[in-house]
Write a protein that holds these residues in place. Structure first.
Motif, mmCIF file in Angstrom:
data_model
loop_
_atom_site.group_PDB
_atom_site.id
_atom_site.type_symbol
_atom_site.label_atom_id
_atom_site.label_comp_id
_atom_site.label_asym_id
_atom_site.label_seq_id
_atom_site.Cartn_x
_atom_site.Cartn_y
_atom_site.Cartn_z
ATOM 1 N N LYS A 124 -3.154 4.448 -1.297
ATOM 2 C CA LYS A 124 -4.347 5.331 -0.297
ATOM 3 C C LYS A 124 -4.483 6.434 -0.917
ATOM 4 O O LYS A 124 -3.767 7.033 -1.861
ATOM 5 C CB LYS A 124 -3.641 5.452 1.062
ATOM 6 C CG LYS A 124 -3.525 4.401 2.135
ATOM 7 C CD LYS A 124 -2.936 4.943 3.379
ATOM 8 C CE LYS A 124 -3.625 6.007 4.123
ATOM 9 N NZ LYS A 124 -3.103 6.318 5.433
ATOM 10 N N PRO A 125 -5.744 7.028 -1.183
ATOM 11 C CA PRO A 125 -6.139 8.429 -1.537
ATOM 12 C C PRO A 125 -5.302 9.412 -1.227
ATOM 13 O O PRO A 125 -5.070 10.219 -1.870
ATOM 14 C CB PRO A 125 -7.595 8.547 -1.071
ATOM 15 C CG PRO A 125 -8.067 7.130 -0.881
ATOM 16 C CD PRO A 125 -7.112 6.412 -0.305
ATOM 17 N N THR A 126 -5.154 9.513 0.036
ATOM 18 C CA THR A 126 -4.214 10.407 0.547
ATOM 19 C C THR A 126 -3.316 9.934 2.033
ATOM 20 O O THR A 126 -3.889 9.199 2.612
ATOM 21 C CB THR A 126 -4.988 11.764 1.185
ATOM 22 O OG1 THR A 126 -4.160 12.661 2.044
ATOM 23 C CG2 THR A 126 -6.314 11.348 1.867
ATOM 24 N N PHE A 127 -2.340 10.465 2.096
ATOM 25 C CA PHE A 127 -1.501 10.076 3.389
ATOM 26 C C PHE A 127 -2.064 10.995 4.710
ATOM 27 O O PHE A 127 -1.708 10.743 5.722
ATOM 28 C CB PHE A 127 0.009 10.513 3.114
ATOM 29 C CG PHE A 127 0.234 11.906 3.023
ATOM 30 C CD1 PHE A 127 0.496 12.494 1.710
ATOM 31 C CD2 PHE A 127 0.435 13.017 3.972
ATOM 32 C CE1 PHE A 127 0.696 13.862 1.580
ATOM 33 C CE2 PHE A 127 0.668 14.398 3.700
ATOM 34 C CZ PHE A 127 0.881 14.636 2.502
ATOM 35 N N THR A 128 -2.831 11.882 4.381
ATOM 36 C CA THR A 128 -3.280 12.679 5.459
ATOM 37 C C THR A 128 -4.362 12.089 6.445
ATOM 38 O O THR A 128 -4.566 12.490 7.324
ATOM 39 C CB THR A 128 -3.764 14.153 5.159
ATOM 40 O OG1 THR A 128 -5.046 13.780 4.153
ATOM 41 C CG2 THR A 128 -2.886 14.970 4.470
ATOM 42 N N LYS A 129 -5.055 10.939 5.881
ATOM 43 C CA LYS A 129 -6.069 10.294 6.696
ATOM 44 C C LYS A 129 -5.754 8.722 6.606
ATOM 45 O O LYS A 129 -5.187 8.334 5.688
ATOM 46 C CB LYS A 129 -7.554 10.588 6.002
ATOM 47 C CG LYS A 129 -7.848 11.792 5.716
ATOM 48 C CD LYS A 129 -9.407 11.866 4.898
ATOM 49 C CE LYS A 129 -9.700 13.375 4.652
ATOM 50 N NZ LYS A 129 -9.582 13.902 3.406
ATOM 51 N N PRO A 130 -6.185 7.949 7.621
ATOM 52 C CA PRO A 130 -6.271 6.519 7.306
ATOM 53 C C PRO A 130 -6.772 6.118 6.231
ATOM 54 O O PRO A 130 -7.752 6.882 5.739
ATOM 55 C CB PRO A 130 -6.824 6.127 8.704
ATOM 56 C CG PRO A 130 -6.712 7.232 9.604
ATOM 57 C CD PRO A 130 -6.804 8.207 8.872
ATOM 58 N N ALA A 131 -6.571 4.961 5.867
ATOM 59 C CA ALA A 131 -7.106 4.495 4.212
ATOM 60 C C ALA A 131 -8.850 4.362 4.729
ATOM 61 O O ALA A 131 -9.026 3.837 5.773
ATOM 62 C CB ALA A 131 -6.694 3.065 3.851
ATOM 63 N N VAL A 149 0.778 -1.189 0.002
ATOM 64 C CA VAL A 149 0.163 -0.059 -0.071
ATOM 65 C C VAL A 149 0.795 1.160 0.007
ATOM 66 O O VAL A 149 1.664 1.400 0.715
ATOM 67 C CB VAL A 149 -0.850 -0.043 1.270
ATOM 68 C CG1 VAL A 149 -1.772 1.294 1.389
ATOM 69 C CG2 VAL A 149 -1.956 -1.234 1.145
ATOM 70 N N ARG A 191 -9.433 -0.507 2.799
ATOM 71 C CA ARG A 191 -8.959 -1.579 3.571
ATOM 72 C C ARG A 191 -9.629 -2.904 3.407
ATOM 73 O O ARG A 191 -9.050 -3.842 3.526
ATOM 74 C CB ARG A 191 -9.163 -1.000 5.076
ATOM 75 C CG ARG A 191 -7.844 -0.332 5.516
ATOM 76 C CD ARG A 191 -7.978 -0.539 6.722
ATOM 77 N NE ARG A 191 -9.200 -0.357 7.695
ATOM 78 C CZ ARG A 191 -9.605 0.995 8.046
ATOM 79 N NH1 ARG A 191 -8.833 1.930 7.876
ATOM 80 N NH2 ARG A 191 -10.841 0.933 8.781
ATOM 81 N N GLU A 210 2.826 -1.293 4.230
ATOM 82 C CA GLU A 210 2.371 0.258 4.107
ATOM 83 C C GLU A 210 3.535 0.975 4.145
ATOM 84 O O GLU A 210 4.169 1.165 5.153
ATOM 85 C CB GLU A 210 1.288 0.508 4.926
ATOM 86 C CG GLU A 210 0.536 1.962 4.466
ATOM 87 C CD GLU A 210 -0.702 2.187 5.294
ATOM 88 O OE1 GLU A 210 -1.558 1.140 5.371
ATOM 89 O OE2 GLU A 210 -0.973 3.246 5.862
#
Lengths: 493, 77, 93
Positions: free
Chosen positions: C65-72, C35, C77, C89
């Protein structure tokens, strides 16, 4: 019929001193007379010894009876029939005392007493006592559930709170149960209601926990609904609070309050609204950040990896001016019902000033504002950042007089913040930063600063004098980062 | 980093071993967060900082140096 | 009363230290999801990991992941967990 006479007394009341021997004698003779003391055990025993009473009066536990019958003054002699009050005498009044006692079939030896004498204030009238009782009641009734932390009598409570890591570096107001109960008076919500789950450690922010941190921040209790709405907004998934706490970028949450409640609680939307001096502004932002720290667990140099941070991370909150605004309040523009007060949260850096002291028309003013907007993060950064533009009243007048609304200003600013690709590509102007050259087919093609016109949020606030506006640069924006979130405060009142 | 550790624990919760690879500036923070999230043994491995400034060849070397550790972490009970 | 204790209320969530179990370990030539949390340069690192894991006999699946700023997101998942036996990851910096 269960008629009895019940007296409420205090140890430090000379009028009680006069009546007590009379009641004591009647009780000793078998009359249905009960005396309850509002004072503590030691004080009551001392008074009984001093007066030579045959009984030491029991204590009115938790001042329960005193609160129930709520006398203004003691001694208060109540005639109760199965607990239901049939009459009372507060202080000394021989005639009325005799009459009241007769209804219970009791004769009191009143000759040595003055004809009339007013009593002393009942202990329930002492505001500190009332606060303490309210706090104890809240705990008993389960409205307060937080673990009590005892700070020893020899510790300075302010130092103790620093030492326990519970502050943001400034002293906090010790969150005693009395202060938290007073704060909770300003919401109708159950203290156990969950406002949000706070990252990075999934701390549960209940109404009670938010109230505790709001007390620590020094917030006026009436500000609680605003803090609650701010926490709710911050915990919305699209705000990406987890990333915002963890980022190396100097961004923190900025809270914009729009609506009549801001004025009701004394917020500053005018001169120096982004500076010091206003309790509500400073403490609402601070309350939110203390929740982030104490409930979420995010701390500088640990979970909070900011390289420099900025002063707004202590707290960043202001109110919008309603009067003279060129457009509707920000909260209403973002969906809050007319007349309601709302908070808009945005991840921002610290604000910078924009100077235009010469523009008389909206096009010229937008051009100046656009120059400053271009420089959010540096002009080489394109599309990745949003901005919050706080238009000051002298600038706002230009828009208002020209009849430009929010959308029109945003569109113009968006248009004017395009640059030719050749100027913003990596290497241009000597700076290695910029747009990846793989995406630049034509150096003349215009590249937008902002992903869309709506990404430039407009707020209206500031003092009457000064041809300035302020820009708060955003953080990682849009889908991949943090989006601004608006919430009404009404569900939290 | 902290979002990644949460993902890792969510995968573990649904029965799949997961390991986070992070720069070694995060070792302390990762330890703390793993404890705070209730799983001190959350699988994690670290590469030497920096990451962003490295050449492609250096990044590939980092991968080579850590791949066995990652497999071992996933195979650990 | 200067020497009385002062009672204050705990501003933290008062969590109990839990001990969550880890998942059962990966066995054999398992299918591994790589991931990408989408920090810059992570893709080079992951490309090489993919190559090395394949050499070791693992089937490898790449996701972002769509963005590193939030959990997936939970659905991302879920899909990964349904298709793969283990997850790596990377690369957080």
């Amino acid at each position: 019929m269960a008629l009895e006479l019940v007296a409420l007394v205090k140890h430090d009341c000379p009028v009680c001193d006069q009546l007590l021997p009379v009641l004591d004698a009647a009780a000793a003779g078998g009359a249905p007379v009960r005396v309850l003391s509002q004072s503590d055990a030691e004080e009551t025993a001392g008074q009984a010894a001093r007066l030579g009473l045959s009984f030491v009066p029991p204590l009115d536990d938790e001042l329960a009876l005193s609160q129930r019958y709520d006398p203004d003054a003691v001694p208060a002699l109540l005639l109760l029939d199965g607990g239901v009050e049939q009459g009372r005498v507060e202080g000394i009044d021989r005639g009325r005392l005799a009459e009241l006692a007769a209804q219970a079939g009791v004769t009191l030896e009143l000759d040595a007493l003055p004809e009339r004498r007013p009593g002393c204030a009942s202990l329930t009238r002492d505001p500190r006592v009332a606060a303490s009782l309210a706090a104890r009641a809240a705990r008993r009734e389960g409205r307060i559930r937080s673990r009590p932390i005892e700070i020893g009598g020899l510790e300075d409570p302010f130092e103790a709170l620093f030492d326990r890591g519970l502050t943001d570096g400034l002293p906090v107001v010790p969150p005693t149960p009395e202060r938290v109960v007073a704060m909770l008076e300003h919401t109708s919500r159950d203290p156990g209601d969950v406002v949000g789950i706070v990252p990075p450690y999934d701390g549960e922010a209940t109404v009670e926990k938010v109230a505790i941190n709001a007390v620590m921040a020094g917030a006026p209790p009436a500000a609680l609904p605003v803090v609650l709405a701010a926490v709710e907004a911050a915990c919305a998934p699209e705000f990406a609070l987890h990333g915002l706490v963890a980022t190396t970028y100097p961004a923190g949450p900025t809270v914009v309050v729009s609506g009549p409640y801001a004025q009701e609680i004394g917020m500053n939307a005018g001169g120096n609204c982004l500076g010091q001096g206003n309790r509500a502004n400073l403490t609402i932002g601070r309350g939110l950040q203390l929740v982030v720290r104490n409930v979420g667990g995010g701390r500088p140099q640990e979970e909070d990896r900011a390289t420099h941070g900025q002063m707004g991370k202590v707290g960043s909150c202001f109110a919008e001016l309603a009067d003279g605004a060129p457009w509707e309040p920000l909260a209403q523009a973002r969906g809050v019902a007319a007349g309601e007060t709302g908070v808009t949260l945005m991840a921002t850096e610290a604000p910078r000033a924009i100077v235009d002291q010469l523009a008389r028309d909206p096009d010229g003013l937008c051009a100046s504002l656009a120059l400053a907007l271009e420089s959010v993060a540096t002009p080489k950064q394109r599309l990745a950042f949003d901005a919050l533009l706080v238009v000051g009243p002298e600038h706002g007048r230009v828009f208002r007089e020209a009849g430009w609304d929010r959308a029109q200003v945003q569109a113009k600013l968006h248009e004017l913040t395009h640059r030719r690709a050749g100027d913003v590509v990596r290497g241009a102007l000597g700076s290695p930063e910029g747009v990846d050259p793989r995406f630049v087919t034509d150096p003349e093609m215009p590249v937008a600063k902002f992903a869309a016109a709506e990404r430039i949020l407009l707020a209206y606030a500031g003092g009457d004098a000064g041809l300035f506006s302020m820009v708060f640069g955003g953080w990682a924006s849009g889908e991949i980062g943090s989006a601004p979130v608006t919430r009404s405060i009404e569900p939290w009142r | 980093m902290s979002c990644g550790l949460r993902d890792v624990l969510e995968f573990e919760r649904v029965g799949k071993p997961a390991v986070l690879v992070a720069s070694d500036v995060f070792t302390g923070a990762a330890d703390k967060q793993a404890r705070m999230l209730g799983q001190p043994a959350a699988r994690r491995a670290f590469v030497p900082h920096p990451v962003q400034d490295r050449t492609d060849d250096e990044l590939r070397e980092l991968a080579r140096s850590i791949v066995d550790e990652l497999v071992a972490a996933l195979a650990r009970a | 009363m200067a020497l009385e204790n002062l009672e204050i209320l705990d501003p933290t969530p008062e969590r109990a230290a839990a001990g969550l179990p880890l998942a059962a370990p990966m066995r054999g030539e398992a299918r591994i999801a790589l991931v990408d949390i989408r920090k810059p340069r992570g893709d080079v690192f992951l490309d090489e990991l993919e190559r090395l894991l394949a050499q070791k006999g693992h089937a490898v699946e790449r996701t972002m992941k769509p963005t590193f700023t939030k959990p997936a997101p939970a659905d991302v998942r879920r899909e990964i967990a349904a298709r793969c036996d283990a997850i790596i990851e990377a690369l957080a910096d």
